[in-house]
Scaffold this motif. Structure first.
Motif, PDB file in Angstrom:
ATOM      1  N   PRO A  85       9.030  -1.743 -12.158  1.00  9.88           N
ATOM      2  CA  PRO A  85      10.199  -2.423 -11.612  1.00  9.88           C
ATOM      3  C   PRO A  85      10.706  -3.464 -12.600  1.00  9.88           C
ATOM      4  O   PRO A  85       9.988  -3.828 -13.550  1.00  9.88           O
ATOM      5  CB  PRO A  85       9.659  -3.082 -10.331  1.00  9.88           C
ATOM      6  N   PRO A  86      11.941  -3.951 -12.427  1.00 10.52           N
ATOM      7  CA  PRO A  86      12.443  -4.989 -13.331  1.00 10.52           C
ATOM      8  C   PRO A  86      11.487  -6.169 -13.406  1.00 10.52           C
ATOM      9  O   PRO A  86      10.939  -6.620 -12.387  1.00 10.52           O
ATOM     10  CB  PRO A  86      13.781  -5.379 -12.701  1.00 10.52           C
ATOM     11  N   THR A  87      11.284  -6.675 -14.602  1.00  7.41           N
ATOM     12  CA  THR A  87      10.277  -7.711 -14.813  1.00  7.41           C
ATOM     13  C   THR A  87      10.591  -8.975 -14.021  1.00  7.41           C
ATOM     14  O   THR A  87       9.682  -9.629 -13.494  1.00  7.41           O
ATOM     15  CB  THR A  87      10.172  -8.035 -16.312  1.00  7.41           C
ATOM     16  N   HIS A  88      11.872  -9.351 -13.921  1.00  9.62           N
ATOM     17  CA  HIS A  88      12.201 -10.596 -13.214  1.00  9.62           C
ATOM     18  C   HIS A  88      11.861 -10.499 -11.734  1.00  9.62           C
ATOM     19  O   HIS A  88      11.498 -11.502 -11.102  1.00  9.62           O
ATOM     20  CB  HIS A  88      13.671 -10.953 -13.419  1.00  9.62           C
ATOM     21  N   ASP A 122      -0.937   5.156  -7.587  1.00  6.84           N
ATOM     22  CA  ASP A 122       0.278   5.569  -8.296  1.00  6.84           C
ATOM     23  C   ASP A 122       0.327   7.093  -8.362  1.00  6.84           C
ATOM     24  O   ASP A 122      -0.525   7.732  -8.980  1.00  6.84           O
ATOM     25  CB  ASP A 122       0.281   4.978  -9.711  1.00  6.84           C
ATOM     26  N   GLN A 123       1.333   7.677  -7.721  1.00  4.56           N
ATOM     27  CA  GLN A 123       1.397   9.133  -7.621  1.00  4.56           C
ATOM     28  C   GLN A 123       1.637   9.790  -8.973  1.00  4.56           C
ATOM     29  O   GLN A 123       1.145  10.894  -9.237  1.00  4.56           O
ATOM     30  CB  GLN A 123       2.515   9.513  -6.637  1.00  4.56           C
ATOM     31  N   ARG A 124       2.373   9.141  -9.852  1.00  6.53           N
ATOM     32  CA  ARG A 124       2.664   9.754 -11.150  1.00  6.53           C
ATOM     33  C   ARG A 124       1.437   9.839 -12.033  1.00  6.53           C
ATOM     34  O   ARG A 124       1.418  10.612 -12.986  1.00  6.53           O
ATOM     35  CB  ARG A 124       3.743   8.951 -11.878  1.00  6.53           C
ATOM     36  N   ARG A 138       0.834  -1.197   0.000  1.00  2.00           N
ATOM     37  CA  ARG A 138       0.000   0.000   0.000  1.00  2.00           C
ATOM     38  C   ARG A 138       0.864   1.240   0.000  1.00  2.00           C
ATOM     39  O   ARG A 138       1.901   1.304   0.662  1.00  2.00           O
ATOM     40  CB  ARG A 138      -0.928   0.000   1.226  1.00  2.00           C
ATOM     41  N   ILE A 139       0.436   2.251  -0.751  1.00  2.00           N
ATOM     42  CA  ILE A 139       1.252   3.437  -0.980  1.00  2.00           C
ATOM     43  C   ILE A 139       0.796   4.556  -0.060  1.00  2.00           C
ATOM     44  O   ILE A 139      -0.383   4.902  -0.022  1.00  2.00           O
ATOM     45  CB  ILE A 139       1.154   3.877  -2.447  1.00  2.00           C
ATOM     46  N   SER A 190       7.570   4.993  -5.530  1.00  2.00           N
ATOM     47  CA  SER A 190       6.120   4.936  -5.392  1.00  2.00           C
ATOM     48  C   SER A 190       5.485   4.330  -6.639  1.00  2.00           C
ATOM     49  O   SER A 190       4.561   3.513  -6.547  1.00  2.00           O
ATOM     50  CB  SER A 190       5.565   6.340  -5.160  1.00  2.00           C
ATOM     51  N   SER A 191       5.988   4.704  -7.814  1.00  2.00           N
ATOM     52  CA  SER A 191       5.443   4.174  -9.057  1.00  2.00           C
ATOM     53  C   SER A 191       5.717   2.682  -9.176  1.00  2.00           C
ATOM     54  O   SER A 191       4.852   1.908  -9.606  1.00  2.00           O
ATOM     55  CB  SER A 191       6.049   4.925 -10.241  1.00  2.00           C
ATOM     56  N   GLN A 192       6.924   2.244  -8.783  1.00  2.00           N
ATOM     57  CA  GLN A 192       7.232   0.816  -8.838  1.00  2.00           C
ATOM     58  C   GLN A 192       6.407   0.033  -7.819  1.00  2.00           C
ATOM     59  O   GLN A 192       5.950  -1.079  -8.098  1.00  2.00           O
ATOM     60  CB  GLN A 192       8.721   0.601  -8.598  1.00  2.00           C
ATOM     61  N   ARG A 193       6.196   0.624  -6.649  1.00  2.00           N
ATOM     62  CA  ARG A 193       5.338  -0.029  -5.655  1.00  2.00           C
ATOM     63  C   ARG A 193       3.915  -0.186  -6.200  1.00  2.00           C
ATOM     64  O   ARG A 193       3.253  -1.198  -5.964  1.00  2.00           O
ATOM     65  CB  ARG A 193       5.332   0.808  -4.368  1.00  2.00           C
TER      66      ARG A 193
END
Length: 427
Positions: free
Chosen positions: A380-383, A217-219, A72-73, A285-288
């Motif tokens: 975030p990185p796909t893996h 997502d803040q962006r 949660r952000i 925040s965007s990756q989260r």
């Protein structure tokens, strides 16, 4: 059916282990990772920045893996500073507008010309909310009632807004956006990616994208999103790419262009710094938010389907290479009489995706891990997304579709398949 190709074995030049090779893909060694495909970064500064960025995303992953509730952000100091920087950007635009209007009303004739130029500049630098004009990629509700019904089932299950319209594109991707003054929701689905997925994986894709409507997502908020786009417009205005636009005929012209470019580079430095600061303050925040959208995908379509959908993202470059080969072949050969090139293209793409060997999928996953590749800078990185899905508790599917529903959706997408096939391959 997948095409049948002959594989062979050979010793690895690096460690001597036996490796299985497919003539369509890069030969590599799973033991020593010979010829994996990644190239080392050049320059100490680039290696340091790469290591720093990798460490940041690894720390975020470790935190979310250890404490799933942190998905949660919240709104902390980074968010507050990003909002203040965005306010500075918007105030600059308002300042240019106010100054231009004052010059038009109170200035001398020459100053009024500057005011008119300032108004034009304000229009170029205005906050961009996204347009809602006619688009050939839009699929109307009356054209695809079954697809809209499935999308709305997923949105209702997640408690997010139903999309106002759907777009079918040729990208190996999907996206969610809110556009215009009325803030209407638009969902874009890339048909090549849709073709690569199974039924439940498609529902997982819908769940992930629609999850952006409520994952915080803040962006994606209008305040920060428009500030970032305004800074990008500023930078584009300051960097006219003089080397491409101007073709100097003599030394003096070349020297003048170099001077202008040098001055513009220095003028663009504050813009780049401000854009970089906003990007960095909102990156985690965007990756989260992307991790949380993956969680929503698992909730609506099952954990296995969400993991499978993420795994198919590794095949983007393979699909691009396959389409390039088909485009080159279409220029040099005639199709058999009576053959439908559109259906031949999509059937061939499906067969190709089914025939990608496990070794190539593993190579793509390892390459993603080494290079920290992601869909774009917001993701975030796909893996790491795939790994977190495998470590989270398994969830059953909340939304399923039967064979007749998928058949109806397939028929509804026929015009889009024809349009996109002609866009990708010049028949």
């Amino acid at each position: 059916m997948p095409e049948t190709l002959t594989t062979s074995t050979r010793p690895c030049p690096g460690c001597g282990a036996r490796i299985v090779t497919d003539p369509r893909f890069t030969a590599w060694c799973p033991v020593c990772e010979w010829n994996l495909g990644a190239e080392p970064s050049r320059g100490r500064w680039r290696r340091w920045r790469r290591a720093r960025d990798h460490a940041r995303v690894e720390r975020l992953y470790a935190k979310l893996a250890a404490r799933p509730a942190d998905l949660r952000i919240g709104r902390g100091a980074a968010w507050l500073l990003a909002v203040l920087l965005a306010a500075l950007v918007h105030l600059c635009t308002l300042g240019v507008l106010a100054g231009s209007l004052w010059l038009l009303v109170r200035g001398y004739p020459f100053l009024k010309l500057l005011g008119a130029a300032g108004l034009c500049l304000t229009w170029l630098l205005r906050p961009r909310l996204g347009g809602w004009r006619g688009d050939p990629a839009v699929l109307a509700r009356e054209q695809a009632p079954a697809l809209y019904a499935l999308v709305e089932r997923v949105a209702d299950e997640l408690g997010t807004r139903r999309p106002d319209r759907l777009r079918i594109t040729r990208a190996y991707n999907a996206s969610y956006g809110v556009r215009g003054l009325r803030r209407r929701v638009e969902l874009s689905l890339g048909l090549p990616l849709w073709t690569a997925l199974t039924g439940q994986e498609r529902i997982a894709l819908l769940g992930h994208e629609l999850g952006h409507g409520s994952n915080g997502d803040q962006r994606r908020g209008p305040w920060l999103h428009t500030a970032l786009r305004t800074l990008e417009a500023w930078h584009a205005l300051m960097m006219p790419h003089a080397g491409d636009r101007f073709r100097p005929r003599n030394g003096s012209k070349r020297a003048f262009d170099d001077l202008v470019t040098w001055l513009l580079l220095w003028c663009a430095v504050p813009v780049r710094l401000l854009h970089g600061a906003l990007h960095r303050l909102t990156a985690l925040s965007s990756q989260r938010a992307e991790y949380l959208a993956d969680e929503m995908a698992a909730r609506v379509a099952s954990s296995a389907a969400a993991g499978g959908m993420l795994g198919k993202l590794f095949l983007k470059d393979s699909v691009g290479n396959h389409v390039s080969q088909l485009r080159a072949a279409a220029r040099n050969r005639a199709l058999p009489a009576g053959a439908d090139p559109v259906e031949e293209f999509w059937t061939g793409l499906s067969a190709y995706l089914e025939s990608v060997p496990a070794t190539e999928r593993e190579r793509r996953a390892r390459l993603s891990a080494r290079e920290m590749t992601a869909v774009d800078t917001r993701h975030p990185p796909t893996h790491l997304r795939v790994r977190l899905r495998s470590e989270r508790p398994q969830q059953p599917a909340a939304v399923v579709a039967d064979r007749s529903q998928w058949a109806a959706i397939h028929r509804e997408l026929a015009p889009a398949r024809r349009r996109i096939a002609h866009e990708l391959i010049d028949f």
